[in-house]
Structure formats: C-alpha cells, structure tokens
Design a protein around this motif. Structure first.
Motif, PDB file in Angstrom:
ATOM      1  N   PHE A  32       0.838  -1.197   0.000  1.00  0.00           N
ATOM      2  CA  PHE A  32       0.000   0.000   0.000  1.00  0.00           C
ATOM      3  C   PHE A  32       0.872   1.245   0.000  1.00  0.00           C
ATOM      4  CE2 PHE A  32      -3.395   2.812   0.922  1.00  0.00           C
ATOM      5  CZ  PHE A  32      -2.942   3.680   1.890  1.00  0.00           C
ATOM      6  N   VAL A  33       0.490   2.234  -0.808  1.00  0.00           N
ATOM      7  CA  VAL A  33       1.227   3.489  -0.879  1.00  0.00           C
ATOM      8  C   VAL A  33       0.377   4.647  -0.359  1.00  0.00           C
ATOM      9  CG1 VAL A  33       2.325   5.156  -2.419  1.00  0.00           C
ATOM     10  CG2 VAL A  33       2.610   2.697  -2.837  1.00  0.00           C
ATOM     11  N   ALA A  34      -0.794   4.827  -0.927  1.00  0.00           N
ATOM     12  CA  ALA A  34      -1.638   5.964  -0.536  1.00  0.00           C
ATOM     13  C   ALA A  34      -3.053   5.735  -1.041  1.00  0.00           C
ATOM     14  CB  ALA A  34      -1.094   7.266  -1.113  1.00  0.00           C
ATOM     15  N   ARG A  35      -4.007   6.415  -0.399  1.00  0.00           N
ATOM     16  CA  ARG A  35      -5.376   6.363  -0.897  1.00  0.00           C
ATOM     17  C   ARG A  35      -6.096   7.644  -0.530  1.00  0.00           C
ATOM     18  NH1 ARG A  35      -9.683   5.177   2.558  1.00  0.00           N
ATOM     19  NH2 ARG A  35      -9.096   4.645   4.709  1.00  0.00           N
ATOM     20  N   ILE A  36      -7.203   7.888  -1.223  1.00  0.00           N
ATOM     21  CA  ILE A  36      -8.021   9.073  -0.976  1.00  0.00           C
ATOM     22  C   ILE A  36      -9.476   8.665  -1.013  1.00  0.00           C
ATOM     23  CG2 ILE A  36      -7.976   9.717  -3.433  1.00  0.00           C
ATOM     24  CD1 ILE A  36      -7.990  12.678  -2.464  1.00  0.00           C
ATOM     25  N   ASN A  37     -10.231   9.130  -0.019  1.00  0.00           N
ATOM     26  CA  ASN A  37     -11.665   8.847  -0.003  1.00  0.00           C
ATOM     27  C   ASN A  37     -12.352   9.656  -1.088  1.00  0.00           C
ATOM     28  OD1 ASN A  37     -11.480   7.005   2.052  1.00  0.00           O
ATOM     29  ND2 ASN A  37     -12.086   8.427   3.660  1.00  0.00           N
ATOM     30  N   TRP A  38     -13.224   9.004  -1.811  1.00  0.00           N
ATOM     31  CA  TRP A  38     -13.799   9.629  -3.006  1.00  0.00           C
ATOM     32  C   TRP A  38     -14.739  10.774  -2.655  1.00  0.00           C
ATOM     33  CZ3 TRP A  38     -11.514   9.604  -7.189  1.00  0.00           C
ATOM     34  CH2 TRP A  38     -12.124   9.810  -8.424  1.00  0.00           C
ATOM     35  N   ARG A  39     -15.470  10.663  -1.566  1.00  0.00           N
ATOM     36  CA  ARG A  39     -16.415  11.718  -1.213  1.00  0.00           C
ATOM     37  C   ARG A  39     -15.805  12.766  -0.294  1.00  0.00           C
ATOM     38  NH1 ARG A  39     -21.190  10.559  -3.283  1.00  0.00           N
ATOM     39  NH2 ARG A  39     -21.784   8.391  -3.630  1.00  0.00           N
ATOM     40  N   GLY A  40     -15.266  12.352   0.815  1.00  0.00           N
ATOM     41  CA  GLY A  40     -14.773  13.322   1.778  1.00  0.00           C
ATOM     42  C   GLY A  40     -13.394  13.866   1.485  1.00  0.00           C
ATOM     43  N   GLY A  41     -12.612  13.135   0.687  1.00  0.00           N
ATOM     44  CA  GLY A  41     -11.279  13.602   0.339  1.00  0.00           C
ATOM     45  C   GLY A  41     -10.203  13.301   1.353  1.00  0.00           C
ATOM     46  N   SER A  42     -10.524  12.567   2.418  1.00  0.00           N
ATOM     47  CA  SER A  42      -9.480  12.220   3.387  1.00  0.00           C
ATOM     48  C   SER A  42      -8.400  11.385   2.706  1.00  0.00           C
ATOM     49  CB  SER A  42     -10.082  11.422   4.548  1.00  0.00           C
ATOM     50  OG  SER A  42     -11.030  12.199   5.237  1.00  0.00           O
ATOM     51  N   VAL A  43      -7.166  11.636   3.124  1.00  0.00           N
ATOM     52  CA  VAL A  43      -6.036  10.938   2.513  1.00  0.00           C
ATOM     53  C   VAL A  43      -5.278  10.127   3.552  1.00  0.00           C
ATOM     54  CG1 VAL A  43      -5.801  12.631   0.658  1.00  0.00           C
ATOM     55  CG2 VAL A  43      -4.538  12.950   2.796  1.00  0.00           C
TER      56      VAL A  43
END
Length: 127
Positions: A46-57
């Motif tokens: 795993f490197v990184a992710r972003i929530n599609w609605r709220g934008g949390s990273v």
C-alpha cells in the motif's frame, strides 16, 4: 470500475514523477481510490489512498512526507505526485479502487480489499 494508469518512467534520485489514474464505468460506487506498488518477489505494498467523497487521505509511513495523492471527481481521476524519489521507490505502481466501505483504514492497506485494478506503470529511480 475500469482503471487506466499512466505516468511512470525513469528518474534520478531526488527527482519527481506524477502518476495519474482515470476511472470509468461505475464511478458513482467508488468509496476510495489509491495506489499500491510491487517489486519482483514481493507482495503489493500500500502506498496511498483518498476517499472519493470526503477527500481524506492516507499514506504509508515510507512515503507520507514525499508523496501527495489528490483527486478530481469531475474528471474521475486520481493523481499521485511523488517527490524526493529514492531508489527504494522503484517498483511497478498500480492504481486501485474499492466500492466497499470498511470500518477501519487498516483494511485498505490489504491488497485483497480492493476490487478494481489498473494496469501497472513502472517507476524506476536511478541512484
């Protein structure tokens, strides 16, 4: 969800690269999008992710001071800006999307929790 990744290449230590991932299909059902990477003989990391609605990273500890993930929901794209690249960042990078909402962030660090994958793009950092 179909994913198309782009942007890999060869860069010297300390350089920067930008990876992009375009999503199509059931984009309305996406919960989160992210990036994993894999070197030969090892599992995807795993490197990184972003929530599609709220934008949390969320970031792996190894990249959190150097990489930035962002999204453009109008274009259905996710971008990974990688700065201060190191030889240890050399890998095939995969974008991924999940349509499942899990109770904790840890679940999304596991490859098996993601339902859609793009083709890999090779990032090579020379020393």
């Amino acid at each position: 969800v179909q994913l198309q990744a782009s942007g890999g290449g060869l860069v010297q230590t300390g350089g920067s690269l930008r990876l992009s991932c375009a999503a199509s299909g059931r984009t309305f059902s996406i919960v989160t999008m992210g990036w994993f990477r894999q070197v030969p003989g090892k599992d995807r990391e795993f490197v990184a992710r972003i929530n599609w609605r709220g934008g949390s990273v969320f970031y792996a500890d190894s990249v959190k001071t150097r990489f930035t993930i962002s999204s453009d929901k109008f274009k259905n794209t996710v971008t990974l800006l990688m700065n201060s690249l190191e030889p240890g960042d050399t890998a095939v990078y995969y974008c991924a999307a999940s349509e499942t909402r899990y109770a904790g962030s840890w679940y999304y660090t596991q490859e098996s929790r993601w339902g859609s994958w793009g083709q890999g793009t090779l990032v090579t950092v020379s020393s």
